[in-house]
Design a protein around this motif. Structure first.
Motif, PDB file in Angstrom:
ATOM      1  N   LEU A  67     -19.752  16.319  21.649  1.00  0.00           N
ATOM      2  CA  LEU A  67     -19.384  16.895  20.357  1.00  0.00           C
ATOM      3  C   LEU A  67     -20.598  17.237  19.520  1.00  0.00           C
ATOM      4  O   LEU A  67     -20.530  18.086  18.629  1.00  0.00           O
ATOM      5  CB  LEU A  67     -18.482  15.923  19.592  1.00  0.00           C
ATOM      6  CG  LEU A  67     -17.138  15.579  20.247  1.00  0.00           C
ATOM      7  CD1 LEU A  67     -16.414  14.510  19.448  1.00  0.00           C
ATOM      8  CD2 LEU A  67     -16.272  16.826  20.353  1.00  0.00           C
ATOM      9  N   VAL A  68     -21.721  16.554  19.772  1.00  0.00           N
ATOM     10  CA  VAL A  68     -22.941  16.803  18.999  1.00  0.00           C
ATOM     11  C   VAL A  68     -23.533  18.135  19.426  1.00  0.00           C
ATOM     12  O   VAL A  68     -23.747  18.390  20.608  1.00  0.00           O
ATOM     13  CB  VAL A  68     -23.956  15.664  19.201  1.00  0.00           C
ATOM     14  CG1 VAL A  68     -25.215  15.920  18.392  1.00  0.00           C
ATOM     15  CG2 VAL A  68     -23.339  14.335  18.814  1.00  0.00           C
ATOM     16  N   GLY A  69     -23.816  18.985  18.482  1.00  0.00           N
ATOM     17  CA  GLY A  69     -24.393  20.282  18.773  1.00  0.00           C
ATOM     18  C   GLY A  69     -23.394  21.325  19.219  1.00  0.00           C
ATOM     19  O   GLY A  69     -23.808  22.447  19.528  1.00  0.00           O
ATOM     20  N   SER A  70     -22.119  20.991  19.254  1.00  0.00           N
ATOM     21  CA  SER A  70     -21.102  21.958  19.667  1.00  0.00           C
ATOM     22  C   SER A  70     -20.501  22.715  18.497  1.00  0.00           C
ATOM     23  O   SER A  70     -19.591  23.523  18.706  1.00  0.00           O
ATOM     24  CB  SER A  70     -19.988  21.227  20.427  1.00  0.00           C
ATOM     25  OG  SER A  70     -19.327  20.297  19.577  1.00  0.00           O
ATOM     26  N   ALA A 119     -27.950   9.143  20.690  1.00  0.00           N
ATOM     27  CA  ALA A 119     -28.674   9.529  21.904  1.00  0.00           C
ATOM     28  C   ALA A 119     -28.580  11.030  22.152  1.00  0.00           C
ATOM     29  O   ALA A 119     -29.586  11.688  22.476  1.00  0.00           O
ATOM     30  CB  ALA A 119     -28.124   8.746  23.095  1.00  0.00           C
ATOM     31  N   ALA A 120     -27.385  11.590  21.966  1.00  0.00           N
ATOM     32  CA  ALA A 120     -27.221  13.030  22.207  1.00  0.00           C
ATOM     33  C   ALA A 120     -27.993  13.853  21.182  1.00  0.00           C
ATOM     34  O   ALA A 120     -28.670  14.835  21.531  1.00  0.00           O
ATOM     35  CB  ALA A 120     -25.734  13.391  22.159  1.00  0.00           C
ATOM     36  N   SER A 121     -27.916  13.473  19.917  1.00  0.00           N
ATOM     37  CA  SER A 121     -28.633  14.230  18.886  1.00  0.00           C
ATOM     38  C   SER A 121     -30.136  14.093  19.052  1.00  0.00           C
ATOM     39  O   SER A 121     -30.885  15.054  18.805  1.00  0.00           O
ATOM     40  CB  SER A 121     -28.199  13.742  17.505  1.00  0.00           C
ATOM     41  OG  SER A 121     -28.482  12.363  17.341  1.00  0.00           O
ATOM     42  N   SER A 122     -30.611  12.930  19.485  1.00  0.00           N
ATOM     43  CA  SER A 122     -32.044  12.763  19.699  1.00  0.00           C
ATOM     44  C   SER A 122     -32.538  13.635  20.839  1.00  0.00           C
ATOM     45  O   SER A 122     -33.627  14.225  20.758  1.00  0.00           O
ATOM     46  CB  SER A 122     -32.355  11.287  19.973  1.00  0.00           C
ATOM     47  OG  SER A 122     -33.732  11.090  20.167  1.00  0.00           O
ATOM     48  N   GLN A 128     -28.156  26.607  14.918  1.00  0.00           N
ATOM     49  CA  GLN A 128     -27.110  25.783  14.302  1.00  0.00           C
ATOM     50  C   GLN A 128     -26.934  24.468  15.037  1.00  0.00           C
ATOM     51  O   GLN A 128     -26.701  23.421  14.417  1.00  0.00           O
ATOM     52  CB  GLN A 128     -25.784  26.564  14.293  1.00  0.00           C
ATOM     53  CG  GLN A 128     -24.652  25.860  13.572  1.00  0.00           C
ATOM     54  CD  GLN A 128     -24.948  25.666  12.103  1.00  0.00           C
ATOM     55  OE1 GLN A 128     -25.568  26.516  11.478  1.00  0.00           O
ATOM     56  NE2 GLN A 128     -24.528  24.540  11.556  1.00  0.00           N
ATOM     57  N   ALA A 129     -27.049  24.496  16.363  1.00  0.00           N
ATOM     58  CA  ALA A 129     -26.911  23.252  17.130  1.00  0.00           C
ATOM     59  C   ALA A 129     -28.012  22.260  16.761  1.00  0.00           C
ATOM     60  O   ALA A 129     -27.753  21.061  16.615  1.00  0.00           O
ATOM     61  CB  ALA A 129     -26.951  23.560  18.634  1.00  0.00           C
ATOM     62  N   HIS A 130     -29.219  22.777  16.600  1.00  0.00           N
ATOM     63  CA  HIS A 130     -30.326  21.892  16.215  1.00  0.00           C
ATOM     64  C   HIS A 130     -30.104  21.306  14.826  1.00  0.00           C
ATOM     65  O   HIS A 130     -30.343  20.113  14.587  1.00  0.00           O
ATOM     66  CB  HIS A 130     -31.637  22.666  16.271  1.00  0.00           C
ATOM     67  CG  HIS A 130     -32.827  21.843  15.895  1.00  0.00           C
ATOM     68  ND1 HIS A 130     -33.941  22.381  15.297  1.00  0.00           N
ATOM     69  CD2 HIS A 130     -33.068  20.514  16.005  1.00  0.00           C
ATOM     70  CE1 HIS A 130     -34.823  21.426  15.065  1.00  0.00           C
ATOM     71  NE2 HIS A 130     -34.326  20.286  15.488  1.00  0.00           N
ATOM     72  N   ARG A 131     -29.650  22.119  13.895  1.00  0.00           N
ATOM     73  CA  ARG A 131     -29.402  21.615  12.538  1.00  0.00           C
ATOM     74  C   ARG A 131     -28.306  20.567  12.528  1.00  0.00           C
ATOM     75  O   ARG A 131     -28.406  19.538  11.851  1.00  0.00           O
ATOM     76  CB  ARG A 131     -29.055  22.780  11.609  1.00  0.00           C
ATOM     77  CG  ARG A 131     -30.244  23.667  11.266  1.00  0.00           C
ATOM     78  CD  ARG A 131     -29.914  24.580  10.101  1.00  0.00           C
ATOM     79  NE  ARG A 131     -28.896  25.551  10.470  1.00  0.00           N
ATOM     80  CZ  ARG A 131     -29.156  26.749  10.950  1.00  0.00           C
ATOM     81  NH1 ARG A 131     -30.416  27.123  11.138  1.00  0.00           N
ATOM     82  NH2 ARG A 131     -28.193  27.590  11.256  1.00  0.00           N
ATOM     83  N   VAL A 137     -26.729  14.784  12.368  1.00  0.00           N
ATOM     84  CA  VAL A 137     -26.070  13.649  13.019  1.00  0.00           C
ATOM     85  C   VAL A 137     -27.060  12.523  13.276  1.00  0.00           C
ATOM     86  O   VAL A 137     -26.749  11.341  13.072  1.00  0.00           O
ATOM     87  CB  VAL A 137     -25.391  14.123  14.327  1.00  0.00           C
ATOM     88  CG1 VAL A 137     -24.913  12.932  15.151  1.00  0.00           C
ATOM     89  CG2 VAL A 137     -24.221  15.049  14.016  1.00  0.00           C
ATOM     90  N   ARG A 138     -28.255  12.868  13.715  1.00  0.00           N
ATOM     91  CA  ARG A 138     -29.245  11.816  13.989  1.00  0.00           C
ATOM     92  C   ARG A 138     -29.633  11.075  12.712  1.00  0.00           C
ATOM     93  O   ARG A 138     -29.748   9.845  12.710  1.00  0.00           O
ATOM     94  CB  ARG A 138     -30.482  12.411  14.646  1.00  0.00           C
ATOM     95  CG  ARG A 138     -31.507  11.348  15.001  1.00  0.00           C
ATOM     96  CD  ARG A 138     -32.560  11.830  15.958  1.00  0.00           C
ATOM     97  NE  ARG A 138     -33.506  12.748  15.345  1.00  0.00           N
ATOM     98  CZ  ARG A 138     -34.696  13.046  15.874  1.00  0.00           C
ATOM     99  NH1 ARG A 138     -35.062  12.512  17.023  1.00  0.00           N
ATOM    100  NH2 ARG A 138     -35.497  13.899  15.277  1.00  0.00           N
ATOM    101  N   SER A 139     -29.814  11.806  11.641  1.00  0.00           N
ATOM    102  CA  SER A 139     -30.155  11.152  10.382  1.00  0.00           C
ATOM    103  C   SER A 139     -29.034  10.233   9.913  1.00  0.00           C
ATOM    104  O   SER A 139     -29.278   9.090   9.494  1.00  0.00           O
ATOM    105  CB  SER A 139     -30.466  12.206   9.317  1.00  0.00           C
ATOM    106  OG  SER A 139     -30.745  11.604   8.081  1.00  0.00           O
ATOM    107  N   LEU A 140     -27.789  10.704   9.995  1.00  0.00           N
ATOM    108  CA  LEU A 140     -26.657   9.871   9.581  1.00  0.00           C
ATOM    109  C   LEU A 140     -26.513   8.647  10.481  1.00  0.00           C
ATOM    110  O   LEU A 140     -26.223   7.536   9.999  1.00  0.00           O
ATOM    111  CB  LEU A 140     -25.372  10.700   9.611  1.00  0.00           C
ATOM    112  CG  LEU A 140     -25.245  11.794   8.546  1.00  0.00           C
ATOM    113  CD1 LEU A 140     -24.008  12.647   8.823  1.00  0.00           C
ATOM    114  CD2 LEU A 140     -25.151  11.179   7.159  1.00  0.00           C
ATOM    115  N   ALA A 141     -26.719   8.827  11.787  1.00  0.00           N
ATOM    116  CA  ALA A 141     -26.582   7.701  12.710  1.00  0.00           C
ATOM    117  C   ALA A 141     -27.653   6.640  12.462  1.00  0.00           C
ATOM    118  O   ALA A 141     -27.376   5.436  12.480  1.00  0.00           O
ATOM    119  CB  ALA A 141     -26.647   8.197  14.156  1.00  0.00           C
TER     120      ALA A 141
END
Length: 784
Positions: free
Chosen positions: A198-201, A240-243, A297-300, A305-309
């Motif tokens: 779901l991350v980056g999708s 892990a996925a966002s990183s 957009q996927a990178h943003r 998500v990484r910051s929130l996690a």
């Protein structure tokens, strides 16, 4: 309504009755109040054990926003102190009824602002009185958007079932019967549901889940402890996925920037063509590079998500430090490490870097701190210290890093007090040593680390990097104006106004940094404190643009951390420690001497005298002139302007030609610097005394008639903005008097002395020559 009223015919149908009940229970949590009320009344017809007709009416009033707050006040699931405060449901039916009420309140939790915000507060207050197993619907509503569709497939389509795998797993998790296997179970279910995909999708589900989980942790911290496995599993998979996405984008940017430019290798391009490239093609290439490096957009989304996690994990560590995070540690560490390496670069932001919250939460708790000692995590805490010492670190970043250092020191002090009692004498019993930082390897395997508190071991392992960071932070605060400097280097000024504005390098006092250094002294041991901490403080005083208020604070801390020759019980240090203190004091004396010619504020000069007297306890050259320097700054309350003229003039009288000839050169340097400072003053009596002392120094120089090898360094100015002009003037003077210098050099060569002998003729600098000219002018003015 008639068909779903719960008649015997509907309930008796195999499978259909259960499906209808599932639909009704889901409709109880509908956003539309009318639909939720109708679903409650339909369920009331089913004569369920936990939903009597009276309770159905109460539940219908809960679904109505107009009557919800009043009904929640009277709705009790546990008996009160009086007879009137009876529970509306029996204890055996309480879990089912409480879960149904929570479903009714879920729509009210979505409104954060506006006129429905008080409804959210009332709903949370009521839910907080429940037991953790009774809030399963609330936790399921947070994770259900990521749950795969579950149901039975037949000819009529997909029919919902009463329970889903995630809902059943939540019930088992809340009961505590799953044990440690629940971590593996939830990680497996998160991977099967492809939560990472779901991350980056483009989906907003990951960020929505992390925000909801963060809110849940804030308002119901104790209740969420039973559900940490599902929340952690989802968050770790997203992290892990966002990183991976963010690091891949970073590597692509770096590779793009490192690509060689073929135009640079073409040697046949003439200057005109090069100018054309600069004005034309190079601009197009730069624009193409910026367009190629712009994140998609996927990178943003992945970055958000990484910051929130990371922030959610940091809050989780602070709220529940006693939880076993070992099943998730490897995945968390692999994602946090790249972020920790950029903490120093991101320290100028108004808010602390996200990775700092995780490292700080780990370091500030005794149960989690051992994770930082693992071999794969030893670099996390040094990265935090680097953020503390970054030249343009924001006040928020610096405050968060200092809080971590203060927490470690406080816990180490408490452990030392419990071990050694009131004496606190930890010498030779495993006190911290900054020199052992590289030997410990971040663990407790060394002999010195056995039996030590975890905070003490962390301070031992990372003391060098902490001292370097504190030195850089002090240098940033002590630099005058808006420009930060690092000790021993050129001015590292901010070229952009925004960076200087966000840096806050000159705002506020440096009391917290100095307090940390002072408290580190007893923990580092007697000899290590003076050597390491004083070496950290002294380079700050060498800044060209030095704020004298900050200099006074640094000098006060320096005087406090240098240990006395003997302790309160009259015991002296051993030979090795004494030799170490003597060598360190010699370095500090050389750094402090020029300040007698630079500092102007009375508080700063008084602090300088205190620091010099502290150094004089371990250095003979400093001790030889300590009394004179103390007399130069003598004060009296009943005197004009608070100056003790008798003591100051008496100190000048001690500076005879015989004293200048017999005193070591290192003792003469601070005295001459003070004389130069006094000649620039407004007090005529002190100026006359300084001029007379300088004349006696010149008489001693003429009588000695030798040539020395070590020049006497005299700092002639407290503001080095005109140093370049001074150098040009010095070069002109040297060129004009070249013939005289040749004669002086020959005389000096004929009568050269040892390195240890003081030769003021050859050692007197150009600054002293100008001081002599100023003294003669002063005497001429007095004679006139």
């Amino acid at each position: 309504k008639d068909g779903l009223s719960g008649g015997k015919a509907v309930r008796s149908m195999a499978g259909t009755g259960d499906a209808v009940r599932v639909i009704l229970e889901r409709c109880v949590g509908a956003d539309e109040p009318d639909l939720a009320t109708l679903a409650v009344r339909c369920l009331g017809q089913w004569r369920l054990p936990h939903l009597t007709p009276d309770n159905a009416d109460r539940l219908a009033r809960v679904t109505d926003p107009n009557t919800m707050k009043d009904e929640l006040i009277a709705l009790r699931v546990e008996p009160g102190e009086t007879e009137d405060q009876r529970a509306v449901v029996d204890p055996e039916n309480r879990p089912a009824f409480a879960a149904l009420v929570v479903r009714c309140l879920l729509p009210r939790l979505k409104r954060r602002t506006g006129r429905f915000a008080p409804h959210r507060v009332a709903a949370l207050r009521w839910i907080s009185r429940l037991d953790p197993p009774e809030i399963v619907p609330l936790i399921h509503s947070v994770i259900s958007p990521m749950e795969p569709l579950v149901g039975r497939v037949d000819g009529a389509g997909v029919r919902p079932t009463i329970g889903t795998p995630w809902l059943d797993a939540l019930v088992v998790t809340a009961s505590g019967h799953g044990g440690d296997e629940m971590a593996t179970t939830w990680l497996r279910m998160a991977r099967e549901a492809k939560v990472a995909g779901l991350v980056g999708s483009g989906s907003k589900v990951p960020s929505g889940f992390l925000r909801a989980a963060g809110d849940l942790l804030k308002v119901m911290a104790e209740h969420t402890k039973a559900y940490l496995h599902p929340l952690l599993s989802m968050a770790v998979e997203m992290l892990a996925a966002s990183s991976d996405i963010c690091e891949s984008a970073a590597r692509a940017r770096e590779a793009k920037l490192n690509e060689p430019d073929p135009a640079v290798d073409d040697d046949d391009v003439d200057e005109d063509d090069e100018d054309d490239e600069v004005n034309g093609e190079d601009e197009e290439d730069a624009n193409d590079t910026r367009r190629a490096l712009a994140p998609g957009q996927a990178h943003r989304d992945a970055r958000e998500v990484r910051s929130l996690a990371v922030r959610f994990l940091g809050a989780l560590f602070q709220r529940h430090p006693d939880f076993d995070y070992s099943p998730y540690w490897d995945a968390m560490l692999s994602a946090v490490k790249p972020m920790a390496e950029r903490m120093a670069a991101e320290s100028a932001a108004p808010h602390p870097p996200p990775a700092l919250s995780i490292v700080a939460a780990l370091a500030e708790d005794d149960a989690l701190a051992p994770m930082l000692e693992r071999a794969d995590a030893t670099s996390l805490l040094p990265q935090l210290w680097r953020a503390l010492g970054a030249p343009f670190a924001s006040p928020a970043t610096r405050a968060a890093a200092l809080s971590t250092a203060e927490s470690l020191i406080e816990r180490a002090e408490e452990a030392k007090f419990k071990t050694f009692g009131d004496d606190g004498d930890g010498d030779e019993k495993g006190e911290l040593s900054p020199g052992d930082g590289d030997k410990g390897g971040g663990g407790a395997g060394g002999k010195a680390g056995e039996g030590e508190h975890v905070a003490s071991r962390l301070l031992r392992a990372h003391a060098p990097s902490l001292l370097d960071a504190l030195q850089a932070a002090l240098a940033a605060r002590a630099a005058r104006g808006r420009r930060a400097q690092t000790p021993g280097s050129k001015i590292a000024a901010a070229t952009e106004k925004g960076a200087a504005r966000n840096a806050g390098v000159s705002a506020g006092a440096s009391g917290r940094e100095l307090a940390v250094l002072k408290r580190l002294g007893p923990l580092l041991g007697v000899s290590a404190a003076s050597a390491a901490i004083a070496d950290t403080l002294v380079p700050v005083l060498a800044l060209k643009r030095l704020d004298e208020s900050a200099a006074a604070e640094v000098l006060g801390a320096l005087a406090a951390v240098i240990p006395p020759r003997t302790d309160s019980q009259g015991r002296g240090v051993d030979e090795d420690a004494a030799s170490s203190l003597a060598a360190a004091s010699a370095r500090h004396r050389s750094a402090l001497a020029p300040l007698f010619g630079r500092l102007r504020l009375r508080t700063a000069r008084r602090a300088l005298c205190d620091a010099w007297c502290a150094v004089a306890q371990h250095d003979e050259a400093a001790n030889a002139c300590a009394g004179i320097l103390r007399g130069f700054h003598a004060d009296a309350r009943d005197s004009i302007d608070g100056v003790d003229y008798d003591a100051r003039l008496g100190a000048y009288d001690e500076c005879t030609a015989e004293w200048f000839s017999s005193a070591p050169s290192a003792s003469v340097v601070p005295v001459l610097n003070h004389v130069i400072h006094e000649l620039r003053g407004q007090d005529m009596a002190l100026r006359h005394a300084a001029a007379a002392a300088l004349g006696r120094f010149l008489d001693a120089a003429v009588r000695s008639g030798g040539a020395g090898d070590a020049p006497v360094r005299v700092d002639d100015d407290d503001d080095d903005d005109d140093d370049d002009d001074d150098e040009e003037a010095e070069e002109a003077e040297e060129a004009a008097g070249e013939d005289d210098e040749v004669g002086e050099d020959e005389d000096a060569a004929a009568g050269g002395d040892d390195d240890d002998d003081f030769d003021p003729v050859a050692g007197m600098s150009t600054a002293a020559e100008r001081a002599a000219a100023a003294a003669r002018a002063s005497e001429a003015s007095l004679a006139g």
